[in-house]
Structure formats: C-alpha cells, structure tokens
Scaffold this active site. Structure first.
Site, mmCIF file in Angstrom:
data_model
loop_
_atom_site.group_PDB
_atom_site.id
_atom_site.type_symbol
_atom_site.label_atom_id
_atom_site.label_comp_id
_atom_site.label_asym_id
_atom_site.label_seq_id
_atom_site.Cartn_x
_atom_site.Cartn_y
_atom_site.Cartn_z
ATOM 1 N N CYS A 51 0.822 -1.220 0.000
ATOM 2 C CA CYS A 51 0.000 0.000 0.000
ATOM 3 C C CYS A 51 0.852 1.265 0.000
ATOM 4 O O CYS A 51 0.366 2.337 -0.337
ATOM 5 C CB CYS A 51 -0.936 0.007 1.213
ATOM 6 S SG CYS A 51 -0.100 0.033 2.806
ATOM 7 N N THR A 116 5.391 -4.252 11.182
ATOM 8 C CA THR A 116 5.764 -5.661 11.134
ATOM 9 C C THR A 116 5.378 -6.385 9.852
ATOM 10 O O THR A 116 5.769 -7.538 9.655
ATOM 11 C CB THR A 116 5.127 -6.397 12.330
ATOM 12 O OG1 THR A 116 3.712 -6.135 12.338
ATOM 13 C CG2 THR A 116 5.715 -5.919 13.645
ATOM 14 N N GLN A 117 4.609 -5.747 8.964
ATOM 15 C CA GLN A 117 4.106 -6.452 7.787
ATOM 16 C C GLN A 117 5.130 -6.540 6.644
ATOM 17 O O GLN A 117 5.102 -7.470 5.852
ATOM 18 C CB GLN A 117 2.839 -5.761 7.238
ATOM 19 C CG GLN A 117 1.600 -5.979 8.078
ATOM 20 C CD GLN A 117 1.609 -5.161 9.342
ATOM 21 O OE1 GLN A 117 1.907 -3.976 9.318
ATOM 22 N NE2 GLN A 117 1.314 -5.787 10.462
ATOM 23 N N GLN A 121 5.761 -9.309 3.529
ATOM 24 C CA GLN A 121 5.417 -8.949 2.147
ATOM 25 C C GLN A 121 6.619 -9.145 1.223
ATOM 26 O O GLN A 121 6.476 -9.601 0.085
ATOM 27 C CB GLN A 121 4.929 -7.503 2.102
ATOM 28 C CG GLN A 121 3.598 -7.298 2.810
ATOM 29 C CD GLN A 121 3.290 -5.833 3.086
ATOM 30 O OE1 GLN A 121 4.199 -5.007 3.215
ATOM 31 N NE2 GLN A 121 2.010 -5.504 3.197
ATOM 32 N N GLY A 190 -13.919 -5.287 4.639
ATOM 33 C CA GLY A 190 -12.867 -6.171 4.142
ATOM 34 C C GLY A 190 -12.554 -7.252 5.157
ATOM 35 O O GLY A 190 -12.732 -7.062 6.360
ATOM 36 N N ALA A 191 -12.080 -8.405 4.663
ATOM 37 C CA ALA A 191 -11.817 -9.536 5.562
ATOM 38 C C ALA A 191 -10.422 -10.116 5.358
ATOM 39 O O ALA A 191 -10.189 -11.294 5.618
ATOM 40 C CB ALA A 191 -12.872 -10.614 5.346
#
Length: 432
Positions: A51, A116-117, A121, A190-191
């Site tokens: 993003c 932390t993502q 990624q 969103g899920a």
C-alpha cells in the site's frame, strides 16, 4: 553485473500515483516481470508492491539502460508520465541498492517505522519470483542477507513491538478524535490481513466492531477468530452501516473505490472514515459536511510522533543495516575466493598423482610405498598452501580482490568457476 532497485514510496510520490502503480493481482505481477526480463540487461527480478511502495529489485549489466527500461514499463502499466516517474524515482545501484533493500526489510523505510508487515510482504514477493524462476543465485543471496538483517534489527531493538502498522495508526487517530471509545461502533470493510489487524487494534482500544465484506463467509470466519463479539453484517447493508456508524476503516483489495458518491449517505452524526487501502476504497470526490475522510497519507502526524519516539532505536537499527551491508559484500567476495583456494589444492593433488605414477613407472619408488608417499606429499602441499590460502581469504575484504584473484588464476592456470554452488542454507528458499 550490479544490483539495481527502482523505488517508489510515500517518500517520493503521493497516494494518487501510488495507487496507479500498485499491482493488485498475481497475474499483473507475473506479466510485468516477464516484460522486464525481456530486456537483455535485466537478468533477475523481484517485484514488491504494497500500500505504500513499489520496489523493483533486479540484477543488471547496464544500470542506466535497465533503469530507463523499467521506468518506461512502469509508465506504460500505470498510465503515468515517464518524465515525472523518472524524475521522482529513487534509483539505487550495487551497495546503495543493498543498503536500501536491508532498510526496507528492517521496516526503517516504512511510513510507520518498525511496522511488522513489510518483511512478510518482501518474503512473499521473493518466493513468488523464485517459484517462477524469475530470480537465481544473485538475488537469492541478497534476499537471504536482507532477512537476516531484519531479524538482527528485531533482536537488537524494540522496533516491531507494540502498535506499529498503518492499521494501528488509523485506530490511534480514531481514538484520539473520539476520546472515550466505550460503546462507540466502528465499521471495518474487508476480511483480509489488514482488516484482521484493524479489528485487533479496535477491540483493544475499546470500540464495538462491526465487520462487513463481499465475502460474507470469510468475514464470519475472521469474526469468529476473536474472543470479543464481532458483529458481521451483509455487504448489502453497507449504505445503512455507513450512515449510522461514527468510525469506519476500510482495507479491501478492490482495484476500484467501493464507496462512491452513489452509496455514500449523509448522516445526522459526525463520522470519521479511514481509507488504508491502495488503490483507495473511498472515491476522492466524496464531500459531505458531516464527514471527515483520512487516507494513508493523512496519518503523517501520528507517524511523525512514532518516529520521534523511536529515533534512538532507529539509529541502532541503521547501524546494523550499514554493518551488514558491508558484511554482505565481504561475504560475496569470500564466495569468489573459495573456488580459487579449492582449485589450488586440486591442482596440487593432480601434480602428486602425476609424479607418483611417473616415479613408480621409472622404478624410483616401490608401488607398495605409494600411499605413504602420497600422504607425505599431501602434507607438504597443505603446509605450503596454508599461508597463501589465508592471505587470499583476507584479501577478499579489499577492493583489489578481483585483480588479485584474476592474477592467481592466471599464474596457476586455474579455472574461473562462476558456477560454484551456493554453500549456505537459506530458510526462505522454495523447496521442490
């Protein structure tokens, strides 16, 4: 052949440009990498698209030509002007590229320092390219070290602990606005993974969470994974939910806005919407008096506060990145030295074999003594080559390494073995 990275992030382009550059599907990534590899100077590619950034990680035999080609292809894909992209692009080559990659992996280049993502990624992007054979030993080596660097940063600092993500930042902003959150409803659209993080932080901040998604089953499964009561509503109720809920955070992977002028209702209550998706989920043309909309770029004040609190930790982390960038190139040089040293010993063994056969044939030594004499000769070779081998390994840390290695290979008639197998274990490799 050099490492090359073309980087677009929150640092050099705004969200409008980032959402046009974003790769929303696996198919888009696959097609784009194939196009880049058609260029004769670009040999390996990993494409990271999140993003907040798009990173093209490659190896190139002509940095200038490859960089121009990559940006031309990005311009064609996104519909953005080439000159604007070329002017704004951060272009890193060789040591600069390695330092940048290690900084990205360690979450030092992120909008939220320490989030932390990013390392996950990056691993996903790497695994994708490896599975498709879009990268080989050179990219594998630098990725291996990038993940090692990220792990060292996490171990040595407190970065990566606590609430550090775009989702947590959005929730922190909402909590700051609302004040007392007890009983305040917050809608999540969103899920996916980002929605899961958002719900986690909303619950811990005291909000009553409502979840909706086009995939109602996925939403129900996600809601059931929390101990708190997460209410799941059908997506057909979206307009009504938007009218009644004071806080909304959306993080879908839709390639187009899911909230438009047509389904964005007016309301009698003050509302705060947070769009943490790229491309954005909320149409930028929506303008209602009772509504305040925040995109990723609007969270900068909390990000700045986050940065000031983590400044000392970031200094330590950057020192680790710098040190490991140097170590990486030293390690690469040592890989070049290993086959040279090996071939010196192989050359010595071949001479021993040749001379022993000649000596036995001419009667200089008995065949029964061959094994003992061989061991003696091997001991002499080992002792003779010990110091030169050690010096060669020490030279691998110097700028003159390539010249010295070439000279040794030439003098001793050694093979230039560029196909030496990789001699490390990388936990991130794809197993066949």
């Amino acid at each position: 052949m050099s490492y090359l990275i073309i980087s677009f992030s929150h640092k050099n382009i705004d969200i409008k440009m980032r959402e046009k550059l974003a790769f929303g599907s696996v198919e888009d990534k696959d097609r784009f990498i194939k196009v880049l590899l058609e260029n004769e100077y670009t040999k390996e590619v990993v494409l990271l698209s999140t993003c907040n950034r798009v990173e093209i990680i490659t190896r190139s035999s002509n940095i200038k030509v490859s960089a121009k080609n990559i940006i031309e292809k990005l311009a064609s894909y996104s519909g953005l002007d080439f000159d604007i992209l070329y002017e704004r692009a951060d272009i890193y080559d060789n040591d600069g590229a390695v330092h940048h990659l290690f900084s990205v992996a360690s979450a030092l280049d992120s909008l939220v320092i320490g989030e932390t993502q990013i390392v996950g990624q990056l691993k996903d992007a790497f695994r994708f390219s490896q599975a498709k054979n879009y990268c080989s030993s050179n990219i594998i080596r630098v990725m291996h070290y990038a993940f090692k660097c990220a792990a060292n940063v996490r171990t040595a600092t407190s970065l990566g602990t606590g609430s550090v993500s775009v989702a947590s930042t959005a929730v922190a902003k909402a909590k700051d606005i609302i004040g007392n959150t007890k009983g305040v409803k917050a809608l999540v659209i969103g899920a996916g993974e980002m929605s899961e993080l958002t719900i986690k932080h909303l619950v811990s901040s005291g909000f009553d969470v409502i979840l909706t998604s086009r995939d109602i089953k996925k939403a129900q499964i996600l809601a059931s994974s929390f101990e708190a009561n997460i209410r799941v509503e059908p997506y057909s109720e979206l307009t009504n939910l938007l009218a009644k809920t004071p806080v909304m955070i959306t993080a879908t992977s839709a390639p187009y806005p899911v909230i438009t002028k047509e389904n964005a209702p007016s309301s009698s209550i003050e509302r705060y919407w947070f769009d943490i998706a790229v491309p954005r989920d909320i149409d930028e043309n929506i303008c209602l008096n009772d509504l305040r909309i925040y995109s990723v770029d609007d969270l900068q004040d909390i990000v700045n506060e986050n940065m000031s609190l983590r400044a000392e930790q970031a200094k330590t982390a950057y020192a680790i990145v710098s040190r490991m960038s140097v170590e990486f190139f030293e390690w690469l040089k040592s890989l070049e030295i290993e086959p040279v040293v090996k071939h010196l010993y192989v050359k010595g063994e071949s001479i021993i074999d040749k001379k022993l056969k000649t000596a036995i044939k001419k009667g200089f030594i008995k065949a029964d003594d061959e094994e003992n004499i061989r061991k003696l000769c091997q001991t002499i070779i080992t002792e003779y080559l010990h110091k030169p081998s050690k010096q060669l390994k020490d030279i691998s840390r110097n700028m003159e390494c390539d010249i010295v290695v070439g000279a040794v290979q030439s003098m001793f008639g050694l093979k230039n073995d560029s196909s030496t197998p990789i001699k490390y274990k990388c936990e991130h490799l794809i197993k066949n």
